[in-house]
Design an enzyme around this catalytic site. Structure first.
Site, PDB file in Angstrom:
ATOM      1  N   TRP A 187     -23.308 -39.054  -3.403  1.00 50.82           N
ATOM      2  CA  TRP A 187     -22.512 -40.283  -3.271  1.00 50.82           C
ATOM      3  C   TRP A 187     -23.196 -41.111  -2.200  1.00 50.82           C
ATOM      4  O   TRP A 187     -23.272 -40.703  -1.049  1.00 50.82           O
ATOM      5  CB  TRP A 187     -21.073 -39.932  -2.880  1.00 50.82           C
ATOM      6  CG  TRP A 187     -20.118 -41.086  -2.891  1.00 50.82           C
ATOM      7  CD1 TRP A 187     -19.387 -41.533  -3.953  1.00 50.82           C
ATOM      8  CD2 TRP A 187     -19.744 -41.910  -1.773  1.00 50.82           C
ATOM      9  NE1 TRP A 187     -18.597 -42.598  -3.581  1.00 50.82           N
ATOM     10  CE2 TRP A 187     -18.794 -42.846  -2.245  1.00 50.82           C
ATOM     11  CE3 TRP A 187     -20.125 -41.964  -0.429  1.00 50.82           C
ATOM     12  CZ2 TRP A 187     -18.225 -43.809  -1.421  1.00 50.82           C
ATOM     13  CZ3 TRP A 187     -19.557 -42.924   0.392  1.00 50.82           C
ATOM     14  CH2 TRP A 187     -18.614 -43.833  -0.105  1.00 50.82           C
ATOM     15  N   GLU A 242      -6.953 -47.315  -8.153  1.00 46.55           N
ATOM     16  CA  GLU A 242      -8.000 -46.292  -8.149  1.00 46.55           C
ATOM     17  C   GLU A 242      -8.645 -46.104  -9.512  1.00 46.55           C
ATOM     18  O   GLU A 242      -9.865 -45.992  -9.618  1.00 46.55           O
ATOM     19  CB  GLU A 242      -7.417 -44.938  -7.703  1.00 46.55           C
ATOM     20  CG  GLU A 242      -7.173 -44.793  -6.234  1.00 46.55           C
ATOM     21  CD  GLU A 242      -6.628 -43.408  -5.919  1.00 46.55           C
ATOM     22  OE1 GLU A 242      -7.209 -42.725  -5.069  1.00 46.55           O
ATOM     23  OE2 GLU A 242      -5.611 -43.001  -6.526  1.00 46.55           O
ATOM     24  N   HIS A 250       8.568 -62.782   1.690  1.00 48.50           N
ATOM     25  CA  HIS A 250       7.725 -63.200   2.802  1.00 48.50           C
ATOM     26  C   HIS A 250       6.257 -63.324   2.392  1.00 48.50           C
ATOM     27  O   HIS A 250       5.355 -63.030   3.173  1.00 48.50           O
ATOM     28  CB  HIS A 250       7.877 -62.223   3.974  1.00 48.50           C
ATOM     29  CG  HIS A 250       9.265 -62.187   4.522  1.00 48.50           C
ATOM     30  ND1 HIS A 250       9.719 -63.078   5.470  1.00 48.50           N
ATOM     31  CD2 HIS A 250      10.316 -61.382   4.228  1.00 48.50           C
ATOM     32  CE1 HIS A 250      10.975 -62.810   5.756  1.00 48.50           C
ATOM     33  NE2 HIS A 250      11.360 -61.790   5.015  1.00 48.50           N
ATOM     34  N   ARG A 298     -15.908 -34.515  -7.464  1.00 48.56           N
ATOM     35  CA  ARG A 298     -15.974 -34.975  -6.076  1.00 48.56           C
ATOM     36  C   ARG A 298     -16.427 -36.432  -5.961  1.00 48.56           C
ATOM     37  O   ARG A 298     -16.255 -37.060  -4.922  1.00 48.56           O
ATOM     38  CB  ARG A 298     -16.921 -34.073  -5.270  1.00 48.56           C
ATOM     39  CG  ARG A 298     -16.423 -32.648  -5.128  1.00 48.56           C
ATOM     40  CD  ARG A 298     -17.467 -31.765  -4.479  1.00 48.56           C
ATOM     41  NE  ARG A 298     -17.701 -32.117  -3.087  1.00 48.56           N
ATOM     42  CZ  ARG A 298     -17.087 -31.567  -2.049  1.00 48.56           C
ATOM     43  NH1 ARG A 298     -16.150 -30.644  -2.254  1.00 48.56           N
ATOM     44  NH2 ARG A 298     -17.383 -31.920  -0.815  1.00 48.56           N
ATOM     45  N   ASN A 340     -25.156 -32.879   2.516  1.00 48.41           N
ATOM     46  CA  ASN A 340     -23.943 -33.681   2.572  1.00 48.41           C
ATOM     47  C   ASN A 340     -23.731 -34.114   4.015  1.00 48.41           C
ATOM     48  O   ASN A 340     -24.003 -33.350   4.939  1.00 48.41           O
ATOM     49  CB  ASN A 340     -22.711 -32.878   2.132  1.00 48.41           C
ATOM     50  CG  ASN A 340     -22.724 -32.573   0.654  1.00 48.41           C
ATOM     51  OD1 ASN A 340     -23.561 -33.075  -0.082  1.00 48.41           O
ATOM     52  ND2 ASN A 340     -21.784 -31.753   0.227  1.00 48.41           N
ATOM     53  N   GLY A 341     -23.197 -35.316   4.216  1.00 47.14           N
ATOM     54  CA  GLY A 341     -22.912 -35.768   5.564  1.00 47.14           C
ATOM     55  C   GLY A 341     -23.761 -36.960   5.951  1.00 47.14           C
ATOM     56  O   GLY A 341     -24.506 -37.526   5.132  1.00 47.14           O
ATOM     57  N   GLU A 400       2.179 -45.798  -3.272  1.00 43.04           N
ATOM     58  CA  GLU A 400       1.422 -44.796  -4.011  1.00 43.04           C
ATOM     59  C   GLU A 400       1.174 -45.245  -5.447  1.00 43.04           C
ATOM     60  O   GLU A 400       0.081 -45.040  -5.998  1.00 43.04           O
ATOM     61  CB  GLU A 400       2.166 -43.456  -3.983  1.00 43.04           C
ATOM     62  CG  GLU A 400       1.541 -42.336  -4.796  1.00 43.04           C
ATOM     63  CD  GLU A 400       0.142 -41.942  -4.358  1.00 43.04           C
ATOM     64  OE1 GLU A 400      -0.519 -41.200  -5.098  1.00 43.04           O
ATOM     65  OE2 GLU A 400      -0.312 -42.378  -3.273  1.00 43.04           O
ATOM     66  N   CYS A 432     -20.377 -35.559  -1.313  1.00 44.73           N
ATOM     67  CA  CYS A 432     -21.335 -35.111  -2.322  1.00 44.73           C
ATOM     68  C   CYS A 432     -21.045 -33.661  -2.686  1.00 44.73           C
ATOM     69  O   CYS A 432     -20.213 -32.994  -2.087  1.00 44.73           O
ATOM     70  CB  CYS A 432     -22.748 -35.247  -1.795  1.00 44.73           C
ATOM     71  SG  CYS A 432     -23.073 -36.773  -0.925  1.00 44.73           S
ATOM     72  N   LYS A 440     -13.608 -37.368  -4.311  1.00 42.67           N
ATOM     73  CA  LYS A 440     -12.403 -36.561  -4.134  1.00 42.67           C
ATOM     74  C   LYS A 440     -12.214 -36.146  -2.690  1.00 42.67           C
ATOM     75  O   LYS A 440     -11.114 -36.198  -2.156  1.00 42.67           O
ATOM     76  CB  LYS A 440     -12.495 -35.313  -5.030  1.00 42.67           C
ATOM     77  CG  LYS A 440     -11.262 -34.415  -4.980  1.00 42.67           C
ATOM     78  CD  LYS A 440     -10.050 -35.122  -5.528  1.00 42.67           C
ATOM     79  CE  LYS A 440      -8.833 -34.223  -5.558  1.00 42.67           C
ATOM     80  NZ  LYS A 440      -7.619 -34.966  -5.956  1.00 42.67           N
ATOM     81  N   LYS A 461      -2.537 -45.730  -7.123  1.00 42.21           N
ATOM     82  CA  LYS A 461      -2.976 -45.033  -8.332  1.00 42.21           C
ATOM     83  C   LYS A 461      -3.547 -46.006  -9.351  1.00 42.21           C
ATOM     84  O   LYS A 461      -4.580 -45.747  -9.970  1.00 42.21           O
ATOM     85  CB  LYS A 461      -1.795 -44.257  -8.956  1.00 42.21           C
ATOM     86  CG  LYS A 461      -1.454 -42.983  -8.243  1.00 42.21           C
ATOM     87  CD  LYS A 461      -2.540 -41.940  -8.425  1.00 42.21           C
ATOM     88  CE  LYS A 461      -2.612 -41.018  -7.251  1.00 42.21           C
ATOM     89  NZ  LYS A 461      -3.112 -41.563  -5.999  1.00 42.21           N
TER      90      LYS A 461
END
Length: 612
Positions: A74, A492, A508, A27, A100-101, A485, A2, A607, A489
């Protein structure tokens, strides 16, 4: 995850808070709120949705007061809605808090408070904190500062909190444990935030709170104690961040800006460290432990997400040049599987933000068992940079887009330089080879710039595949982590299902998915696996799959097989991930834009992942 922002001073707080919340949008969040105090009382406004929704809810005039707190949430405890949004108030309404947390024992505390007659409006652990603090203050006849300190000694979990009281409009109380918090210092005014982005336009002098520290801030000054009530001496730092670095500078999105910044950001990673003409590579951040690195029996790399992919590339480089065994671990799994760590092992943590909760916890475990811990981070003053024995900053500049781009190439650049430095000191590469590699590495920024020149073609290809339901990304050797990667991307930011695989593993399982609707992206640059990956491309084409191939400039052979090719400049295969990842970043960006996705703030993502 957050975002926190708070202000005390002589200016109107609301414009500063709302602007700060906009700076923190990157964020990731699902609701926002503000509380402002003045002589007439405490006003709280909060709303599910974006900061713009909060602005509309407040109205054009805002509300008066020159002390206040703001938050972007968040969701963890409780769904995203107006009630669960921060700030939260105590039972009496006298106190307001942003947090936050995650408080792990909140349910136990909540049950005890309910037995004493308290009721709760939200589902959050945060409302429990502020009610607990008020209960302590009321029943023990102590100051608010002492009530906060007592409460925090009984709370289990991670937190960054800022508390505002309607009975004292000249005081903010802030505290942290396991979640970042920074205080900005200016003339007769102070700013508090979860990172420096809301602060930099007002001041560049900051104090980073350490774990279990509590700050009391008034217009006249501030003081810091720990939870044992011992006075702490603050360490004032000067931010090197520039305001322009957190603006879009004419680009449509931060992500696009950051993709195109990579020639400069990679060069900044190397500046002052690498000098190919003189044949020197100096990394001051690991100087004191250079011998430990040279003599290491094992290196363990811990990271999450994109940083984990950078670690996989580093594994190839360290093992090839340094001849040291390397393990690359998801930080979230490493701490829970009783890993074998002995004194003298090297643990390298990779994190853009330097605040990733799982990575921090993995470091604490490694440190407790006698390992030497090093950090590769971008954010100066972050928690990982402070807990580690040594390390290296990326110097890539602020990365605002949630989908990491320039941090990835910055991490690869720094890790490559560390590996080359160790190998040269260890004697596992010759002087000649060392100098050849330095010359080639120094040319990477220009080669990245050249790769970016194919943006228009990549945008065209993106338009043809924007409606695909699935993608495969395939690579071999150094380019296998790049395939991972590329898939990440695309997932996301476009919400298309994508998987990255070693190209040889396609047979496979994933080959069953291949048909005329399945695009397969091959990283097929000319390297030691070139002939093998051509065979893999032919296997896809034999099953009518669509092939997009990232190829070395001038490669006409793959162009005759693949449906589309995107060229990148030739370089040593060790450095190719720094170049071959560029088209994949652009491909995911353009597809996401064409699908109408929020590129900089993809749904459900944050983020900086500061909770487990």
């Amino acid at each position: 995850m957050c975002g926190i922002v708070a202000y005390i001073g002589e200016k109107d707080a609301y414009p500063i808070l709302i602007n700060g919340l906009k700076r923190l949008e990157y964020r990731g969040y699902d609701s926002a709120g503000i509380a402002v105090c003045n002589g007439e009382g405490l006003t709280v406004k909060k709303k599910a949705g974006k900061v713009n929704d909060l602005e509309s809810h407040v109205g054009n005039d805002g509300f008066p007061g020159n002390i206040g707190i703001g938050h972007t949430r968040w969701a963890t405890h409780g769904e995203p809605n107006d009630v669960n949004a921060h700030p939260h108030q105590s039972a009496s309404g006298k106190l307001s808090i942003i947090h936050n947390g995650i408080i792990e024992n909140y349910a136990t505390i909540k049950e005890d408070l309910m037995q004493h007659g308290y009721t709760f409006k939200s589902e959050t652990d945060t409302e429990v904190i502020i009610t607990f603090i008020e209960d302590i203050q009321k029943n023990n006849d102590v100051s608010l500062e002492d009530a906060v300190r007592i409460a925090l000694t009984k709370i289990i979990g991670a937190y960054a909190i800022v508390i505002l009281s309607r009975e004292d409009d000249n005081k903010l109380i802030a505290a942290r444990k396991g979640s970042p918090l920074v205080i900005g210092l200016a003339h007769k005014e102070y700013f508090i935030a979860s990172d420096a982005t809301p602060i930099i336009e007002y001041t560049n002098e900051v104090v980073y709170l350490n774990d279990e520290e509590i700050a009391v801030i008034t217009r006249e000054g501030f003081s810091i104690k720990n939870t044992q009530d011992v006075i702490q001496t603050p360490y004032i730092q000067t931010l090197e961040m520039e305001l322009d670095a957190i603006e879009k500078s004419g680009y449509d999105h931060f992500m696009l800006k950051e993709i195109f910044e990579q020639p400069v950001s990679i060069a900044n990673c190397m500046r002052g460290r690498l000098n190919a003409r003189k044949g020197t590579l100096v990394l001051g951040g690991i100087r004191n432990y250079a011998n430990s690195l040279v003599n290491a029996d094992k290196i363990i790399i811990v990271a999450c997400g994109t940083s984990w992919h950078a670690g996989l590339v580093a594994e190839y480089i360290f093992e090839e040049f340094c001849r040291i065994p390397v393990e690359v671990e998801y930080a979230s799994e490493f701490r829970y599987r009783n890993p074998i760590i002995k004194e003298g092992d090297i643990v390298i943590a990779i994190s853009q933000s330097g605040e990733t909760a799982d990575t921090l916890a993995a470091l604490e475990l490694a440190k407790s068992r006698g390992a030497l811990i090093l950090g590769v981070v971008n954010a100066v003053g972050s928690s990982i940079s402070r807990i580690t024995d040594e390390g290296a900053y990326l110097h890539a500049g602020p990365e605002i887009g949630v989908a990491s781009t320039k941090a990835f190439t910055g991490q690869l650049s720094v890790l490559t330089m560390i590996a080359l430095r160790i190998a040269y000191s260890k004697g596992t590469i010759s002087d000649r080879k060392f100098h050849e590699l330095l010359i080639e590495l120094e040319q990477i920024p220009e080669k990245v710039k050249s790769a970016l020149e194919h943006n228009a073609k990549i945008e065209y290809i993106s338009g043809l595949f924007k409606d695909a339901s699935n993608f495969l990304f395939l690579g071999r050797g150094y380019n296998f982590p790049v395939a991972l990667e590329g898939a990440l991307k695309l997932k996301e930011i476009s919400y298309i299902h994508a998987e990255g695989y070693p190209a040889a593993e396609m047979k496979h399982g994933p080959i069953a998915l291949i048909d005329e609707n399945m695009p397969a992206v091959f990283i097929a640059t000319k390297d030691s696996s070139y002939e093998k990956i051509i065979s893999n491309i032919q296997e896809v084409k034999a099953r009518k799959g669509k092939v997009i191939a990232i190829v070395t400039e001038g490669d006409d052979h793959i162009g005759k097989i693949a449906d589309f090719t995107i060229e990148v400049p030739d370089t040593n295969e060790v450095f190719m991930p720094l170049v071959s990842v560029i088209p994949l970043q652009l491909l995911s960006y353009h597809i996401a834009v064409m699908r109408g996705c929020n590129v900089d703030q993809p749904r459900n993502l944050a983020k900086s992942v500061t909770v487990e």
